[in-house]
Design an enzyme around this catalytic site. Structure first.
Site, PDB file in Angstrom:
ATOM      1  N   GLY A 178     -89.204   6.463  51.526  1.00 46.39           N
ATOM      2  CA  GLY A 178     -88.605   5.642  50.471  1.00 46.39           C
ATOM      3  C   GLY A 178     -87.117   5.873  50.328  1.00 46.39           C
ATOM      4  N   CYS A 179     -86.696   7.121  50.413  1.00 43.44           N
ATOM      5  CA  CYS A 179     -85.278   7.458  50.258  1.00 43.44           C
ATOM      6  C   CYS A 179     -84.458   6.947  51.431  1.00 43.44           C
ATOM      7  CB  CYS A 179     -85.110   8.964  50.086  1.00 43.44           C
ATOM      8  SG  CYS A 179     -85.911   9.565  48.580  1.00 43.44           S
ATOM      9  N   THR A 180     -85.051   6.950  52.611  1.00 41.27           N
ATOM     10  CA  THR A 180     -84.364   6.420  53.789  1.00 41.27           C
ATOM     11  C   THR A 180     -84.208   4.907  53.664  1.00 41.27           C
ATOM     12  OG1 THR A 180     -85.150   8.221  55.181  1.00 41.27           O
ATOM     13  CG2 THR A 180     -84.447   6.206  56.305  1.00 41.27           C
TER      14      THR A 180
END
Length: 172
Positions: free
Chosen positions: A66-68
């Site tokens: 998700g952060c990527t």
């Protein structure tokens, strides 16, 4: 009664009862802070605000799915933010070396700040979700006032859409 207490404790552990009152609200002015960026340089919010609006986004962890997606979405829209005179700043509790690797791996052209002690996250009152640091984006005008905020763990790329929409309103 014992079952209810156990349920409340469990829900509290998973961050389902976050203290929304402590989160910086739209219309509030954020306090100044300094953190190290991915190059080991000191970033000071007031210096960034002197150049114009700033998008500050908090995310849980470098190089996770998700952060990527979120970081790459900010990267892919970076020129649009630049053209609007807006700086983009990502903050997580990862250290400087982790941020450096993350930025290089995904060619992230914006600042990543290392908040290893969670002090700035706490300053903003970013809530936890399911025992993880939350994902919240703040759009700040050049005076440091929050003109928009968006909180969603699951809609990582929508943070960019929300931020850009707020910037367009701010510039109108």
């Amino acid at each position: 009664m014992k079952i209810l207490q156990t349920m409340l404790i469990t829900l509290g552990l998973f961050g389902l009862f976050s203290d929304a009152k402590s989160q910086i609200a739209t219309g509030a002015t954020v306090p100044d802070f300094s953190l190290q960026d991915q190059d080991g340089q000191t970033f000071k919010l007031s210096d960034a605000l002197a150049k114009g609006p700033v998008v500050v986004y908090f995310y849980p962890k470098d190089d996770t799915p998700g952060c990527t997606k979120e970081a790459c979405s900010f990267r892919d829209s970076f020129t649009e933010f630049q053209d609007a005179g807006v700086q983009v700043v990502g903050i997580s509790s990862d250290d400087v070396a982790s941020h450096k690797q993350f930025a290089e791996k995904y060619k992230l052209p914006f600042t990543l700040l290392s908040d290893t002690k969670g002090e700035v996250r706490k300053l903003f009152g970013v809530p936890k979700t399911m025992m993880m640091p939350g994902r919240v984006t703040y759009v700040l005008d050049s005076k440091g006032k929050v003109v928009h905020q968006f909180n969603s763990m699951t809609q990582a790329t929508q943070h960019v859409e929300e931020a850009m929409a707020a910037i367009k309103k701010l510039k109108a």
